[in-house]
Design an enzyme around this catalytic site. Structure first.
Site, PDB file in Angstrom:
ATOM      1  N   ILE A  16       0.839  -1.203   0.000  1.00 47.58           N
ATOM      2  CA  ILE A  16       0.000   0.000   0.000  1.00 47.58           C
ATOM      3  C   ILE A  16       0.876   1.255   0.000  1.00 47.58           C
ATOM      4  O   ILE A  16       0.618   2.219  -0.729  1.00 47.58           O
ATOM      5  CB  ILE A  16      -0.948   0.009   1.223  1.00 47.58           C
ATOM      6  N   THR A  40      12.298  -4.814   4.728  1.00 46.45           N
ATOM      7  CA  THR A  40      12.166  -6.197   5.195  1.00 46.45           C
ATOM      8  C   THR A  40      11.814  -7.039   3.969  1.00 46.45           C
ATOM      9  O   THR A  40      11.760  -6.520   2.849  1.00 46.45           O
ATOM     10  CB  THR A  40      11.022  -6.329   6.224  1.00 46.45           C
ATOM     11  N   ILE A  64      12.109   1.476  12.055  1.00 48.01           N
ATOM     12  CA  ILE A  64      11.380   2.280  13.051  1.00 48.01           C
ATOM     13  C   ILE A  64      11.567   1.742  14.471  1.00 48.01           C
ATOM     14  O   ILE A  64      11.237   2.413  15.438  1.00 48.01           O
ATOM     15  CB  ILE A  64       9.872   2.430  12.727  1.00 48.01           C
ATOM     16  N   ALA A  86       4.378   1.658   7.894  1.00 46.21           N
ATOM     17  CA  ALA A  86       5.336   0.565   8.134  1.00 46.21           C
ATOM     18  C   ALA A  86       4.792  -0.374   9.190  1.00 46.21           C
ATOM     19  O   ALA A  86       4.366   0.055  10.264  1.00 46.21           O
ATOM     20  CB  ALA A  86       6.676   1.134   8.580  1.00 46.21           C
ATOM     21  N   SER A  89       2.672  -7.184   8.503  1.00 49.93           N
ATOM     22  CA  SER A  89       1.272  -7.098   8.081  1.00 49.93           C
ATOM     23  C   SER A  89       0.576  -8.441   7.818  1.00 49.93           C
ATOM     24  O   SER A  89      -0.585  -8.446   7.434  1.00 49.93           O
ATOM     25  CB  SER A  89       1.180  -6.235   6.822  1.00 49.93           C
ATOM     26  N   THR A 104       7.765  -4.116  15.917  1.00 45.80           N
ATOM     27  CA  THR A 104       7.568  -3.154  14.813  1.00 45.80           C
ATOM     28  C   THR A 104       6.281  -2.356  14.977  1.00 45.80           C
ATOM     29  O   THR A 104       6.295  -1.122  14.912  1.00 45.80           O
ATOM     30  CB  THR A 104       7.540  -3.903  13.461  1.00 45.80           C
ATOM     31  N   THR A 134      -6.052  -1.196  10.411  1.00 42.22           N
ATOM     32  CA  THR A 134      -6.829  -2.233   9.740  1.00 42.22           C
ATOM     33  C   THR A 134      -8.171  -2.472  10.438  1.00 42.22           C
ATOM     34  O   THR A 134      -8.314  -2.199  11.641  1.00 42.22           O
ATOM     35  CB  THR A 134      -6.021  -3.551   9.759  1.00 42.22           C
ATOM     36  N   ASP A 135      -9.124  -3.025   9.688  1.00 46.79           N
ATOM     37  CA  ASP A 135     -10.413  -3.386  10.308  1.00 46.79           C
ATOM     38  C   ASP A 135     -10.272  -4.617  11.213  1.00 46.79           C
ATOM     39  O   ASP A 135     -11.186  -4.930  11.980  1.00 46.79           O
ATOM     40  CB  ASP A 135     -11.479  -3.635   9.231  1.00 46.79           C
ATOM     41  N   GLU A 136      -9.124  -5.311  11.128  1.00 46.42           N
ATOM     42  CA  GLU A 136      -8.977  -6.550  11.913  1.00 46.42           C
ATOM     43  C   GLU A 136      -8.936  -6.271  13.413  1.00 46.42           C
ATOM     44  O   GLU A 136      -9.123  -7.183  14.218  1.00 46.42           O
ATOM     45  CB  GLU A 136      -7.733  -7.319  11.451  1.00 46.42           C
ATOM     46  N   TYR A 159      -1.314 -10.344  14.945  1.00 45.66           N
ATOM     47  CA  TYR A 159      -1.210  -9.162  14.070  1.00 45.66           C
ATOM     48  C   TYR A 159      -2.252  -8.119  14.464  1.00 45.66           C
ATOM     49  O   TYR A 159      -1.933  -6.947  14.708  1.00 45.66           O
ATOM     50  CB  TYR A 159      -1.404  -9.570  12.598  1.00 45.66           C
ATOM     51  N   LYS A 163      -1.803  -4.278  16.018  1.00 47.90           N
ATOM     52  CA  LYS A 163      -2.333  -3.061  15.381  1.00 47.90           C
ATOM     53  C   LYS A 163      -3.313  -2.363  16.338  1.00 47.90           C
ATOM     54  O   LYS A 163      -3.334  -1.135  16.426  1.00 47.90           O
ATOM     55  CB  LYS A 163      -3.037  -3.397  14.057  1.00 47.90           C
ATOM     56  N   TYR A 350       3.035 -23.939   4.829  1.00 45.22           N
ATOM     57  CA  TYR A 350       2.124 -24.777   4.038  1.00 45.22           C
ATOM     58  C   TYR A 350       2.542 -26.241   3.955  1.00 45.22           C
ATOM     59  O   TYR A 350       1.706 -27.112   3.768  1.00 45.22           O
ATOM     60  CB  TYR A 350       1.974 -24.220   2.617  1.00 45.22           C
TER      61      TYR A 350
END
Ligand code: NAD
Ligand code: TYD
Length: 353
Positions: A16, A40, A64, A86, A89, A104, A134-136, A159, A163, A350
């Site tokens: 983004i 990164t 950062i 940053a 994510s 981070t 984020t909406d999360e 995550y 956030k 995976y």
């Protein structure tokens, strides 16, 4: 008084961030745009090749989480505003190693705010700390309802928790130290330059390579998808006209169950690759679910629509077509970013999971 405003965008080499940096550099020749990024695995300066020579653009390689480096940069460049993207994510990576997300996403955000406060020395005229979130942070919805700006925070993944914590700190800095801040919380983005660990670019990459498409659980999880350039436009509007000390939800009004989205993507890829005889759908495999998997995200974006006149401009079909076309004509980009660390990650998540 400086002649030119200095704008710091963090994470500008990522997905983004690179679209936001390009938009700002091209739209605001009178502003000086500084892109701070640690590069990164998710950061890639190739994303910004087309604008790197512009006179109003500068790249600063910095982390950062390195407090003294951040303070030094604020002292040197006296940034007037910060657009902070940053972050670590990816939810799946946060499940494997939450600690880097704390470092981070929380400590890094604190370092930036502390440096901004010191640099601005309580004179907040024309200053802004804009935190991209984020909406999360809101957790998971049932079959009905939408996330609103006043929805309670209930993060479920490491995550999302990191956030959420950073959002709380930004708000608290506003209350306690008067930091002029804005926060926006956006739904799932897709588009060119997204690292191929997230659903859409991962599946595009796997279809190209005829590898399995690992759909978690029964595939009946719902996300609200927004084309990345529409998010960048929203960020620009909020940056210019957003109300200080407030938050904005940004979403696509575009809910899809994962399995339906994957089938649509397969159709588009079959057509583009002329593989309709054996559809990519054959590659779909239902695999073990993600722990703590959020059932549904959906955003009520009516506040930004009413206050700032923003709405998504790219339809999902159009956006997906553009995204697929971009990945197909940038196969070298895809190959380069999916080497080294990525292969190691893919194997751990995976194959060995
Ligand atoms: P990304 O992973 O593609 O990019 C993150 C960027 O941050 C990379 O360039 C990386 O090098 C840089 N970075 C990471 N750690 C750093 C550090 N310690 N110091 C300096 N730079 C560092 O992420 P993205 O998908 O572009 O997301 C950008 C922001 O938007 C994040 O804050 C994310 O939480 C938020 N967001 C993302 C989505 C989405 O769907 N991708 C949706 C809503 C909000
Ligand atoms: P993702 O792109 O990781 O975004 P987020 O977890 O932040 O929403 O995942 C989007 C959805 O796709 C989510 O419900 C998890 C699912 N998913 C899969 O089914 N398989 C995969 O390999 C990945 C990466 C995601």
């Amino acid at each position: 008084m400086k002649e030119q405003q200095n704008i710091l965008i963090t994470g500008g080499a990522g997905f983004i961030g690179s679209h936001v940096v390009r938009l700002f550099v091209e739209k605001y020749p009178h502003l000086h745009i500084f892109n701070l990024d640690a590069l990164t695995y998710a950061g890639n300066l190739e994303n910004l090749k087309d604008i790197e020579a512009k006179p109003n653009y500068n790249f600063l390689k910095a982390d950062i989480t390195d407090r003294s480096a951040v303070f030094k940069l604020f002292k040197e460049y006296e940034f007037d505003s910060v657009v902070h993207l940053a972050a670590e994510s990816h939810v799946d990576r946060s499940i494997k190693d939450p600690s880097v997300f704390v470092k981070t996403n929380i400590t890094g955000t604190l370092n930036l705010m502390d440096a901004a406060l010191k640099c601005w020395e309580k004179d907040f005229k024309n200053k802004l700390f804009y935190h991209i979130s984020t909406d999360e942070v809101y957790g998971s919805l049932g079959a009905k309802g939408l996330f609103r700006e006043n929805s309670p925070y209930k993060p479920n993944s490491p995550y999302a928790a990191s956030k959420a914590a950073s959002d709380h700190f930004v708000r608290a800095y506003g209350e306690t130290y008067n930091l002029p801040y804005i926060i926006s919380n956006c739904s799932n983005n897709y588009g060119p330059n997204q690292f191929p660990e997230k659903l859409i670019p991962l599946f595009i990459n796997n279809i190209i390579q005829q590898k399995p498409l690992p759909v978690y659980g029964n595939g009946n999880y719902t996300r609200d998808w927004l084309f990345v350039l529409d998010h960048a436009r929203a960020i620009d509007l909020i940056f210019q006209k957003g109300k200080l000390k407030s938050t904005y939800n940004i979403g696509g009004f575009n809910e899809w169950k994962n399995i339906d989205l994957v089938k649509l993507l397969c159709k588009i890829m079959d057509k583009k690759l002329n593989r309709s005889a054996v559809s990519a759908e054959k590659l779909i495999e239902f695999v073990k679910d993600r722990p703590g998997h959020d059932k549904r995200y959906a955003i009520d974006a009516s506040k930004i629509n009413k206050e700032l006149g923003w709405q998504p401009s790219v339809s999902f079909k159009e956006g997906l077509e553009q995204t697929v076309a971009w990945y197909l004509s940038n196969k070298e980009w895809l190959e380069r970013v999916s080497s080294g660390d990525y292969r190691e990650y893919y194997k751990r998540w995976y194959v060995e999971n």
